[in-house]
Design an enzyme around this catalytic site. Sequence first.
Site, PDB file in Angstrom:
ATOM      1  N   HIS A 236     -38.601  48.163  71.197  1.00  0.00           N
ATOM      2  CA  HIS A 236     -36.896  48.228  71.253  1.00  0.00           C
ATOM      3  C   HIS A 236     -36.186  47.275  70.868  1.00  0.00           C
ATOM      4  O   HIS A 236     -34.814  47.018  70.647  1.00  0.00           O
ATOM      5  CB  HIS A 236     -36.753  48.576  72.720  1.00  0.00           C
ATOM      6  CG  HIS A 236     -37.593  49.550  73.086  1.00  0.00           C
ATOM      7  ND1 HIS A 236     -36.729  51.164  73.110  1.00  0.00           N
ATOM      8  CD2 HIS A 236     -38.657  50.407  73.281  1.00  0.00           C
ATOM      9  CE1 HIS A 236     -37.251  51.755  73.412  1.00  0.00           C
ATOM     10  NE2 HIS A 236     -38.667  51.303  73.762  1.00  0.00           N
TER      11      HIS A 236
ATOM     12  N   ASP B  80     -29.581  42.359  68.665  1.00  0.00           N
ATOM     13  CA  ASP B  80     -28.849  43.781  69.353  1.00  0.00           C
ATOM     14  C   ASP B  80     -30.505  44.743  68.484  1.00  0.00           C
ATOM     15  O   ASP B  80     -30.195  45.012  67.248  1.00  0.00           O
ATOM     16  CB  ASP B  80     -28.024  44.485  69.434  1.00  0.00           C
ATOM     17  CG  ASP B  80     -28.127  44.751  70.467  1.00  0.00           C
ATOM     18  OD1 ASP B  80     -29.323  45.360  71.447  1.00  0.00           O
ATOM     19  OD2 ASP B  80     -27.390  45.256  71.553  1.00  0.00           O
TER      20      ASP B  80
HETATM   21  C1  GDG Z   1     -33.139  47.592  74.704  1.00  0.00           C
HETATM   22  C2  GDG Z   1     -32.600  46.191  72.918  1.00  0.00           C
HETATM   23  C3  GDG Z   1     -31.937  49.222  72.275  1.00  0.00           C
HETATM   24  C4  GDG Z   1     -25.309  49.669  80.908  1.00  0.00           C
HETATM   25  N1  GDG Z   1     -24.971  49.213  82.289  1.00  0.00           N
HETATM   26  C5  GDG Z   1     -24.974  50.763  82.697  1.00  0.00           C
HETATM   27  C6  GDG Z   1     -25.554  51.253  82.056  1.00  0.00           C
HETATM   28  N2  GDG Z   1     -25.848  50.759  81.101  1.00  0.00           N
HETATM   29  C7  GDG Z   1     -27.043  51.275  79.974  1.00  0.00           C
HETATM   30  C8  GDG Z   1     -25.663  51.736  78.847  1.00  0.00           C
HETATM   31  C9  GDG Z   1     -26.784  52.161  77.717  1.00  0.00           C
HETATM   32  C10 GDG Z   1     -28.068  51.140  78.629  1.00  0.00           C
HETATM   33  O1  GDG Z   1     -27.477  50.599  79.952  1.00  0.00           O
HETATM   34  C11 GDG Z   1     -28.282  49.613  77.338  1.00  0.00           C
HETATM   35  O2  GDG Z   1     -28.623  49.631  76.353  1.00  0.00           O
HETATM   36  P1  GDG Z   1     -28.574  49.014  75.032  1.00  0.00           P
HETATM   37  O3  GDG Z   1     -29.210  49.816  73.699  1.00  0.00           O
HETATM   38  O4  GDG Z   1     -26.764  48.355  75.050  1.00  0.00           O
HETATM   39  O5  GDG Z   1     -29.139  47.595  75.382  1.00  0.00           O
HETATM   40  P2  GDG Z   1     -30.854  46.810  76.296  1.00  0.00           P
HETATM   41  O6  GDG Z   1     -30.486  47.285  77.950  1.00  0.00           O
HETATM   42  O7  GDG Z   1     -30.370  45.547  75.294  1.00  0.00           O
HETATM   43  O8  GDG Z   1     -31.992  48.117  75.147  1.00  0.00           O
HETATM   44  C12 GDG Z   1     -31.332  47.287  72.654  1.00  0.00           C
HETATM   45  C13 GDG Z   1     -32.550  49.850  73.120  1.00  0.00           C
HETATM   46  O9  GDG Z   1     -33.022  48.907  74.214  1.00  0.00           O
HETATM   47  C14 GDG Z   1     -33.176  50.817  73.824  1.00  0.00           C
HETATM   48  O10 GDG Z   1     -34.314  50.763  72.174  1.00  0.00           O
HETATM   49  O11 GDG Z   1     -30.725  49.929  72.283  1.00  0.00           O
HETATM   50  O12 GDG Z   1     -31.319  47.102  71.344  1.00  0.00           O
HETATM   51  O13 GDG Z   1     -31.872  45.261  73.931  1.00  0.00           O
HETATM   52  O14 GDG Z   1     -27.750  53.137  78.075  1.00  0.00           O
HETATM   53  O15 GDG Z   1     -24.967  53.195  78.952  1.00  0.00           O
HETATM   54  N3  GDG Z   1     -25.886  52.617  83.136  1.00  0.00           N
HETATM   55  C15 GDG Z   1     -25.452  52.641  84.241  1.00  0.00           C
HETATM   56  N4  GDG Z   1     -25.014  51.654  84.493  1.00  0.00           N
HETATM   57  C16 GDG Z   1     -24.588  50.673  84.784  1.00  0.00           C
HETATM   58  O16 GDG Z   1     -23.681  49.901  85.080  1.00  0.00           O
HETATM   59  N5  GDG Z   1     -25.565  54.004  84.781  1.00  0.00           N
END
Ligand code: GDG
Length: 473
Positions: free
Chosen positions: A173, A381
């Site tokens: 990921h 990212d």
């Molecule tokens: C890894 C990779 C890749 C955030 N705050 C809250 C919350 N979130 C959710 C967001 C989003 C998820 O968490 C974060 O996803 P990201 O993709 O932005 O980042 P990573 O956690 O670093 O994820 C990344 C991902 O894996 C998938 O392959 O895209 O590059 O680093 O969905 O909405 N959700 C809730 N409360 C919050 O306060 N419910």
Amino acid sequence: MVDRSPFVVVANRLPVDEVTTDTPGGRVTGSGDSARRWRRSPGGLVTALHPVLVERHGTWIGWSGSPGPAPEPFELDGINLRPVPLSEEDLERYYEGQSNATIWPLYHDNVEPPVFRRRWREAYRVVNRRYAEAAAEVAAEGATVWVQDYQLQLVPAMLRELRPDLKIGFFLHIPFPPIELFMQLPQRAEVLRGLLGADLVGFQQRLAAQNFIRLARHLLGTPYHGNVIEYEGRQVKADAFPISIDVGEMQRLADNPLVRERAVQIRAELGDPKTVILGVDRLDYTKGIEHRLKAYRELLAAGRLSVPESVMVQVATPSRERVEHYQALRIKVEREVGRINGDFGRVGVPAVHYLHQSYSRSELAALYCAADVMMVTPLRDGMNLVAKEYVAARLEHGGALVLSEFAGAAGELRQAFLCNPHDLDAVKDALMRAVTVDEHEARRRMSVMQRHLRRHDVARWASDFLTELGAIP
Ligand code: GDG
């Protein structure tokens, strides 16, 4: 005898949370004192894999979220769950140490210096073996096993050794670094051989797959043709599968009258500013939170933006709080927020609303609906789902996305206001272009990106990967 599954997912975490309060709902396992209540955790991965798991009587292997002995295997919403135990020491060494203080920064361009410890490496090995053994135990003859992410890179080879009959897929990921960086990893050949245990290794981007293929040649001298590596008499395919979100879920949330009402209320609570600028991230040093705060501060200082006409909301969800780099980041971000509010806020009118808290999906959706400009400025990212969620939530097609070129999402969301987050002036320009874009142009850009997302949601990601894995002889 455990029921054997023809389809197995192996991930660090199970897709469930234990319900600890008297909240209604959730599935009870065990009885009496040992009764525990579980609920499916929200998330794109489980949403995408749920139908496949149910249809194929699949099993998900992972940690339950509580240190100590693992709960008995149980079933929830049609999925078999097989918990793997992790002790406090495993968490400190395998998870916080090797996974999050060594591999995570190294794979994200060394934006913080990785920490190398021999005892973490050993714990990573031991824990990976535990997951591999659990998978070997539950997988039926000839089953498909899909291993997820950087915490479990040794599992494919370990599992192949135990069960050569299985078809093994792996998906990373996060980014996969170029050779020069990967070569710093003391465990480098072991990790590479671990991944090469799979039949198909999936990455977010083509560049990452190419890094992997070149690395295998550099380190092990493996020949390749196209994206297929010849390794120990087998073929290993490396390919890009950009992950996505459950677009329907986000659109339904954004369309829900309660969420819409909440969005209006949020804007009112912020003082009905002309421009609401939003950031939503795990509090992680890869996300470029400080960079965007500095850009905002300089724009305020130069009078190009002003309070209360514009206001920034930064949600920074608590993350990996026991890892040193994260503690240092929190101090830096909070100092910058304090500085901006000290210089530009007034009584009752802060310039930045900083929220170090977790929110429900519907509150997040309301924030997306309330924001005129979304800032996603990671230094590196794998993908970044927040950028995609914002686009999906903008039902009215308005709003503008400022997006770092170093997020995997930039490969698809070309109509965003792209910028190099290391170049402060470029971030400021992108933000100003987003703030001042005319409505017609904003809608045009948003609708192109929405169309792309509707065709590329997370279900398609899962099916593309599994179809390609299934086609491998
Ligand atoms: C890894 C990779 C890749 C955030 N705050 C809250 C919350 N979130 C959710 C967001 C989003 C998820 O968490 C974060 O996803 P990201 O993709 O932005 O980042 P990573 O956690 O670093 O994820 C990344 C991902 O894996 C998938 O392959 O895209 O590059 O680093 O969905 O909405 N959700 C809730 N409360 C919050 O306060 N419910």
